[in-house]
Design a protein around this motif. Structure first.
Motif, PDB file in Angstrom:
ATOM      1  N   LEU A  64       0.756  -1.222  -0.089  1.00  0.00           N
ATOM      2  CA  LEU A  64       0.181  -0.087   0.022  1.00  0.00           C
ATOM      3  C   LEU A  64       0.921   1.280   0.088  1.00  0.00           C
ATOM      4  CD1 LEU A  64      -2.742  -1.208   2.663  1.00  0.00           C
ATOM      5  CD2 LEU A  64      -2.900  -0.919   0.071  1.00  0.00           C
ATOM      6  N   GLN A  65       2.018   1.015  -0.570  1.00  0.00           N
ATOM      7  CA  GLN A  65       3.033   2.325  -0.192  1.00  0.00           C
ATOM      8  C   GLN A  65       2.517   3.454  -1.146  1.00  0.00           C
ATOM      9  OE1 GLN A  65       5.413   2.456   2.130  1.00  0.00           O
ATOM     10  NE2 GLN A  65       5.309   4.430   1.670  1.00  0.00           N
ATOM     11  N   TRP A  66       1.966   3.101  -2.211  1.00  0.00           N
ATOM     12  CA  TRP A  66       1.467   4.329  -3.091  1.00  0.00           C
ATOM     13  C   TRP A  66       0.479   5.249  -2.541  1.00  0.00           C
ATOM     14  CZ3 TRP A  66      -3.316   4.657  -4.935  1.00  0.00           C
ATOM     15  CH2 TRP A  66      -4.080   3.424  -5.117  1.00  0.00           C
ATOM     16  N   VAL A  67      -0.327   4.386  -1.718  1.00  0.00           N
ATOM     17  CA  VAL A  67      -1.782   5.047  -0.887  1.00  0.00           C
ATOM     18  C   VAL A  67      -1.009   5.988   0.387  1.00  0.00           C
ATOM     19  CG1 VAL A  67      -3.532   4.688   0.576  1.00  0.00           C
ATOM     20  CG2 VAL A  67      -3.113   3.092  -1.392  1.00  0.00           C
ATOM     21  N   TYR A  68      -0.045   5.237   1.043  1.00  0.00           N
ATOM     22  CA  TYR A  68       0.759   6.159   2.116  1.00  0.00           C
ATOM     23  C   TYR A  68       1.122   7.520   1.433  1.00  0.00           C
ATOM     24  CZ  TYR A  68      -0.640   1.978   4.469  1.00  0.00           C
ATOM     25  OH  TYR A  68      -1.390   1.072   5.066  1.00  0.00           O
ATOM     26  N   ASN A  69       1.964   7.167   0.205  1.00  0.00           N
ATOM     27  CA  ASN A  69       2.502   8.200  -0.243  1.00  0.00           C
ATOM     28  C   ASN A  69       1.674   9.291  -0.641  1.00  0.00           C
ATOM     29  OD1 ASN A  69       5.113   6.974  -0.193  1.00  0.00           O
ATOM     30  ND2 ASN A  69       5.284   6.274  -2.242  1.00  0.00           N
ATOM     31  N   ILE A  70       0.666   9.400  -1.109  1.00  0.00           N
ATOM     32  CA  ILE A  70      -0.317   9.997  -1.442  1.00  0.00           C
ATOM     33  C   ILE A  70      -0.750  10.858  -0.298  1.00  0.00           C
ATOM     34  CG2 ILE A  70      -2.806  10.599  -2.408  1.00  0.00           C
ATOM     35  CD1 ILE A  70      -2.019   8.305  -4.641  1.00  0.00           C
ATOM     36  N   LEU A  71      -1.430  10.001   0.728  1.00  0.00           N
ATOM     37  CA  LEU A  71      -1.924  10.684   1.960  1.00  0.00           C
ATOM     38  C   LEU A  71      -0.657  11.562   2.750  1.00  0.00           C
ATOM     39  CD1 LEU A  71      -3.932   7.584   3.159  1.00  0.00           C
ATOM     40  CD2 LEU A  71      -4.886   9.511   2.120  1.00  0.00           C
ATOM     41  N   GLU A  72       0.485  11.046   2.706  1.00  0.00           N
ATOM     42  CA  GLU A  72       1.500  11.631   3.329  1.00  0.00           C
ATOM     43  C   GLU A  72       2.146  12.664   2.644  1.00  0.00           C
ATOM     44  OE1 GLU A  72       4.203   8.622   4.685  1.00  0.00           O
ATOM     45  OE2 GLU A  72       2.688   7.648   5.837  1.00  0.00           O
ATOM     46  N   GLY A  73       1.675  13.121   1.444  1.00  0.00           N
ATOM     47  CA  GLY A  73       2.080  14.294   0.485  1.00  0.00           C
ATOM     48  C   GLY A  73       3.545  14.009  -0.036  1.00  0.00           C
TER      49      GLY A  73
ATOM     50  N   ILE B 211      -3.836  16.073  -6.724  1.00  0.00           N
ATOM     51  CA  ILE B 211      -4.957  16.050  -5.858  1.00  0.00           C
ATOM     52  C   ILE B 211      -5.916  17.104  -6.321  1.00  0.00           C
ATOM     53  CG2 ILE B 211      -5.434  16.641  -3.526  1.00  0.00           C
ATOM     54  CD1 ILE B 211      -2.892  14.985  -2.791  1.00  0.00           C
ATOM     55  N   ILE B 212      -7.212  17.049  -6.116  1.00  0.00           N
ATOM     56  CA  ILE B 212      -8.138  18.123  -6.608  1.00  0.00           C
ATOM     57  C   ILE B 212      -9.052  18.304  -5.209  1.00  0.00           C
ATOM     58  CG2 ILE B 212      -8.394  17.377  -8.924  1.00  0.00           C
ATOM     59  CD1 ILE B 212     -11.265  16.710  -8.360  1.00  0.00           C
ATOM     60  N   HIS B 213      -9.077  17.611  -4.167  1.00  0.00           N
ATOM     61  CA  HIS B 213      -9.773  17.775  -3.049  1.00  0.00           C
ATOM     62  C   HIS B 213      -8.764  17.150  -1.816  1.00  0.00           C
ATOM     63  CE1 HIS B 213     -12.591  18.943  -0.287  1.00  0.00           C
ATOM     64  NE2 HIS B 213     -12.908  18.003  -0.008  1.00  0.00           N
ATOM     65  N   ASN B 214      -8.688  17.890  -0.767  1.00  0.00           N
ATOM     66  CA  ASN B 214      -8.005  17.247   0.258  1.00  0.00           C
ATOM     67  C   ASN B 214      -8.825  17.603   1.859  1.00  0.00           C
ATOM     68  OD1 ASN B 214      -6.081  16.021   1.942  1.00  0.00           O
ATOM     69  ND2 ASN B 214      -4.328  17.459   1.297  1.00  0.00           N
ATOM     70  N   ASN B 215      -9.351  16.847   2.154  1.00  0.00           N
ATOM     71  CA  ASN B 215     -10.048  16.948   3.503  1.00  0.00           C
ATOM     72  C   ASN B 215      -9.117  16.383   4.752  1.00  0.00           C
ATOM     73  OD1 ASN B 215     -11.501  16.593   5.697  1.00  0.00           O
ATOM     74  ND2 ASN B 215     -13.387  16.705   4.663  1.00  0.00           N
ATOM     75  N   THR B 216      -8.696  17.085   5.388  1.00  0.00           N
ATOM     76  CA  THR B 216      -7.482  16.636   6.431  1.00  0.00           C
ATOM     77  C   THR B 216      -8.137  16.031   7.660  1.00  0.00           C
ATOM     78  OG1 THR B 216      -7.246  18.707   7.038  1.00  0.00           O
ATOM     79  CG2 THR B 216      -5.753  18.099   5.301  1.00  0.00           C
ATOM     80  N   SER B 217      -9.424  16.018   8.002  1.00  0.00           N
ATOM     81  CA  SER B 217      -9.951  15.425   9.146  1.00  0.00           C
ATOM     82  C   SER B 217      -9.545  14.164   9.477  1.00  0.00           C
ATOM     83  CB  SER B 217     -11.426  15.530   8.999  1.00  0.00           C
ATOM     84  OG  SER B 217     -12.105  14.488   9.805  1.00  0.00           O
TER      85      SER B 217
ATOM     86  N   VAL C 217      -8.575  12.343   0.370  1.00  0.00           N
ATOM     87  CA  VAL C 217      -7.898  12.700  -0.654  1.00  0.00           C
ATOM     88  C   VAL C 217      -8.843  12.285  -2.203  1.00  0.00           C
ATOM     89  CG1 VAL C 217      -5.809  12.730  -1.918  1.00  0.00           C
ATOM     90  CG2 VAL C 217      -5.945  12.930   0.359  1.00  0.00           C
ATOM     91  N   LEU C 218      -8.906  13.309  -2.795  1.00  0.00           N
ATOM     92  CA  LEU C 218      -9.559  13.098  -4.116  1.00  0.00           C
ATOM     93  C   LEU C 218      -8.682  13.304  -5.271  1.00  0.00           C
ATOM     94  CD1 LEU C 218     -12.316  12.210  -5.727  1.00  0.00           C
ATOM     95  CD2 LEU C 218     -12.870  14.442  -5.743  1.00  0.00           C
ATOM     96  N   LEU C 219      -8.177  12.454  -6.197  1.00  0.00           N
ATOM     97  CA  LEU C 219      -7.290  12.601  -7.119  1.00  0.00           C
ATOM     98  C   LEU C 219      -7.666  11.528  -8.271  1.00  0.00           C
ATOM     99  CD1 LEU C 219      -3.828  11.185  -6.263  1.00  0.00           C
ATOM    100  CD2 LEU C 219      -5.924  10.141  -5.424  1.00  0.00           C
ATOM    101  N   PRO C 220      -6.993  11.987  -9.610  1.00  0.00           N
ATOM    102  CA  PRO C 220      -7.231  11.401 -10.730  1.00  0.00           C
ATOM    103  C   PRO C 220      -6.842   9.599 -10.475  1.00  0.00           C
ATOM    104  CG  PRO C 220      -6.286  13.337 -11.504  1.00  0.00           C
ATOM    105  CD  PRO C 220      -6.403  13.128  -9.925  1.00  0.00           C
ATOM    106  N   ASP C 221      -7.457   8.887 -11.072  1.00  0.00           N
ATOM    107  CA  ASP C 221      -6.782   7.538 -10.903  1.00  0.00           C
ATOM    108  C   ASP C 221      -5.817   7.100 -11.729  1.00  0.00           C
ATOM    109  OD1 ASP C 221      -8.037   4.573  -9.735  1.00  0.00           O
ATOM    110  OD2 ASP C 221      -7.086   4.347 -12.014  1.00  0.00           O
TER     111      ASP C 221
ATOM    112  N   VAL D  54      -9.711   7.381   1.657  1.00  0.00           N
ATOM    113  CA  VAL D  54      -9.920   7.766   2.984  1.00  0.00           C
ATOM    114  C   VAL D  54      -8.599   8.065   3.752  1.00  0.00           C
ATOM    115  CG1 VAL D  54     -12.130   6.806   2.883  1.00  0.00           C
ATOM    116  CG2 VAL D  54     -10.282   5.572   4.312  1.00  0.00           C
ATOM    117  N   ARG D  55      -8.496   8.916   4.700  1.00  0.00           N
ATOM    118  CA  ARG D  55      -7.381   9.054   5.832  1.00  0.00           C
ATOM    119  C   ARG D  55      -7.269   8.197   6.708  1.00  0.00           C
ATOM    120  NH1 ARG D  55      -4.151  12.971   4.708  1.00  0.00           N
ATOM    121  NH2 ARG D  55      -4.563  14.071   3.240  1.00  0.00           N
ATOM    122  N   GLN D  56      -8.443   7.798   7.404  1.00  0.00           N
ATOM    123  CA  GLN D  56      -8.073   6.776   8.257  1.00  0.00           C
ATOM    124  C   GLN D  56      -7.643   5.416   7.651  1.00  0.00           C
ATOM    125  OE1 GLN D  56     -11.699   4.818  10.789  1.00  0.00           O
ATOM    126  NE2 GLN D  56     -12.648   6.848  10.184  1.00  0.00           N
TER     127      GLN D  56
END
Ligand code: M7G
Length: 312
Positions: free
Chosen positions: A133-142, A149-155, A161-165, A182-184
């Protein structure tokens, strides 16, 4: 692992999949002077309506090769200028056995996964073997794809995070495909969802629709918003595709609309803990062996004599 890979160094070993309908091909091979296997996926792009004019297909630089002309009918091959003629290219390197199996054309079966089978067979298998899942964490961790990224809700609880597939160039509206991650951490899939996740799911749906309308001018009523079961990656994410686009993986045996999921959970908080969820397995997947060994599924006999026997 950010080395530059050149197509000219790719030595083809095997064509895993050549889909004339989707105009995609997946090739297994090696890069010169590298020992690991690599995968290259080529896909001819959909037509962009913006290119159907005198700067695009109908410009001076476009070449036509004539096949034949007969009365009022003309048949040609067209070579547009190279910028509008790109081929979408995905490189996976180094590719694991699991990647190769994912892209291999092969026999597919449906398994009915009861909650008991999930606990007894699927879950232990997931714990042992799943995509990194490294690619997922790379996106979430910036760390990766931040400019996409087109939308980033940091709660922490309801953030995403919403971004192109990966499968989308991020431009061609006709093939729009975004992903909400999702961030969780620790929500593996649809199976894990319950009433506690309703606020998160509704937020993804509502904010996702709003952002896509703002940025791409596609209204929520023209979006197909769904989960995959089983997913390839066990960190909760939601697919957003354009209804007009027949995106890969929208089959009934794999997709669950977000609206349906929300509704099911609203009616019954533990719906996805109780439900029998069908999913597809391919004969090369290791999970196929798990279900086969336990007598839930049977491999197709490729032996010709056996097929004749079954037919009789
Ligand atoms: P899935 O339902 O887990 O698996 O969806 P699937 O591939 O069988 O559909 C994962 C989604 O994440 C897919 O739509 C992939 O195209 C997308 N995806 C995979 N990777 C490795 C990446 C990536 O590195 N970046 C982005 N933006 N999307 C990815």
């Amino acid at each position: 692992n950010e080395t530059t890979l050149l197509l000219k160094d790719f030595i083809v070993e095997k064509v895993l999949n050549n889909n004339s309908n989707r105009k995609t091909v997946c090739i297994q091979g090696k890069f010169k002077d590298k020992s690991d296997l690599g995968l290259i996926i080529l896909e001819k792009n959909a037509f962009k309506e913006n290119d159907l004019n005198s700067e695009g297909y109908f410009c001076q630089d476009t070449k036509l090769r004539t096949f034949f002309q007969n009365d009022i009918y003309g048949n040609y091959e067209c070579y547009p200028r190279s910028q509008i003629n790109g081929v979408k290219t995905t490189i996976i390197y180094p590719a694991t056995e699991k990647h190769i199996s994912k892209y291999n054309q092969q026999e597919v079966h449906i398994v009915l996964e009861t909650p008991e089978l999930y606990e007894k067979l699927t879950l232990p298998h997931l714990a042992k073997e799943q995509f990194n899942l490294q690619w997922v964490y790379n996106i979430l961790e910036g760390k990766s794809e931040q400019d996409r990224i087109i939308h980033n809700n940091t709660s922490e609880t309801e953030g995403f995070v919403l971004l192109p597939d990966l499968k989308w160039d991020g431009i061609t509206k006709e093939t729009l495909y975004l992903l909400a991650i999702v961030r969780q951490r620790g929500i593996k899939s649809l199976r894990d969802l319950d009433e506690g996740h309703l606020p998160l799911l509704k937020r993804v749906r509502d904010e996702g629709k709003k952002k896509i309308l703002e940025k791409y001018k596609v209204p929520g009523s023209q979006l197909r918003i769904y989960f995959h079961y089983q997913p390839s990656f066990y960190h909760l994410h939601i697919h957003f595709t354009y209804l007009r686009h027949e995106a890969p993986g929208i089959y009934v045996e794999k997709s669950h609309l977000l609206d349906t999921v929300i509704d099911n959970i609203e009616m019954m908080g533990n719906y996805y803990k109780m439900a029998t969820l069908p999913f597809t397995v391919r004969e090369m997947d290791n999970i196929f062996n798990v279900y086969e060994t336990n007598g839930h599924i049977k491999r197709i006999e490729t032996n010709v004599e056996n097929i004749e026997l079954i037919d009789k």
